[in-house]
Design a protein around this motif. Structure first.
Motif: not given
Lengths: 206, 115
Positions: A106-107, A122
């Motif tokens: 994800c981030s 991202k």
């Protein structure tokens, strides 16, 4: 004469807006709370916090020792803690090892020291290639490392959050801690660049 | 719990660690050689697909955390150890990868077995 194809899946902004509206509709999210949260991380917390941590580690060997052994506590000493920084790890760049941070799933990112992640962090291409072709990614950021340097990629898959301690640039002995902090960039603390990277790191003093 | 504007500032500055203050025996020790399970749940997981079936070495034990695969679905915290595991770039990407480069990935007890 190919027509541009629409690619909503590749646009994180569209997806985020869609998720936000669903959560608001279901009463799971208060948009005012979200605005307040974004305001904190856009205007009050950001990479200048991380830069202060790095500069302190450069000038204070005892602090650096604490930072590398218990990063969460050492960072809190400077007043930085909270969401997405609950369990911190600081990894040190040396002439032998260059660290690079990514979150392939994800981030995940250390908010108290770096603020919110940049869009490229991202993006699917960065997340995929930082693990499979880190030297290619580094080159695109203008960072070319000697073959003798180990590139060590940290994939933030769990609850730990990582901050890179970049190497102190040469000829900065006379700078104050504040002046040193001013040299530290966000990208160097993610590990995509080095500081004073016009010279290859292998040429730095041992 | 719904996040409301009046508690945003407090939540941001204190955070919410996923650490679990419970004694759980670790399944691995630093230096252990491990094999990542060929584990493909249809539900939430924090095991990246590129690690399945790969071999690595446990480098550090970060302590006990809630297990995301159950916790995310309200199936309990299932507290367990999370480790920093070292993989070589060659193990993951083959002979064309640098023989010097490595990866560190955070891996939970339930994702791997001793070789």
């Amino acid at each position: 004469m190919s027509k541009p194809v629409s690619k909503p899946e590749s646009d994180p902004a569209v997806r985020t807006r869609a998720l936000e509206s669903i959560l608001v509709e279901k009463g799971l999210l208060d948009p005012k709370a979200l605005d307040a949260l974004v305001d904190i991380y856009e205007h009050k917390v950001g990479p200048r916090n991380g830069a202060k941590v790095v500069a302190r580690a450069w000038v204070d060997p005892e602090y650096k020792k604490r930072l590398l052994s218990d990063a969460t506590t050492a960072i809190k000493e400077l007043g930085f803690s909270g969401l997405q920084g609950e369990d911190m790890v600081v990894v040190e760049n040396t002439p032998e090892v260059h660290n690079l941070v990514v979150c392939t799933l994800c981030s995940c990112y250390p908010w108290p020291t770096l603020g919110l992640p940049p869009v490229w962090y991202k993006s699917a291409p960065y997340r995929a290639r930082a693990v499979s072709d880190p030297r290619g990614v580094l080159k695109e950021f203008g960072t070319t490392l000697s073959e003798n340097v180990e590139v060590r990629v940290w994939d933030t898959t769990a609850e730990l959050r990582y901050l890179v301690l970049p190497e102190r640039p040469a000829d900065t002995e006379n700078l104050t801690e504040q002046q040193l902090a001013d040299l530290v960039t966000r990208d160097s603390m993610i590990g995509v660049t080095t500081l004073g990277s016009s010279a290859p790191t292998s040429a730095s003093k041992h | 719990m719904l996040l409301t504007p009046d508690i945003v500032s407090a939540v941001a500055s204190t955070g919410a660690s996923a650490r679990v203050a419970e004694h759980v025996a670790p399944r691995f020790r630093v230096g252990d050689r491990i094999l990542v399970r060929n584990y493909n749940p249809a539900t939430h997981t924090r095991l990246p697909g590129y690690l399945r079936g790969k071999r690595g070495i446990v480098e550090a034990d970060y302590g006990v955390f809630a297990f995301p695969d159950t916790h995310a679905h309200s199936l309990g915290e299932k507290p367990q150890h999370c480790y920093s595991v070292r993989f070589t770039a060659r193990e993951l990407w083959g002979e064309t990868a640098s023989d010097r480069d490595t990866l560190r990935v955070d891996v939970f007890d339930d994702y791997m077995d001793l070789v």
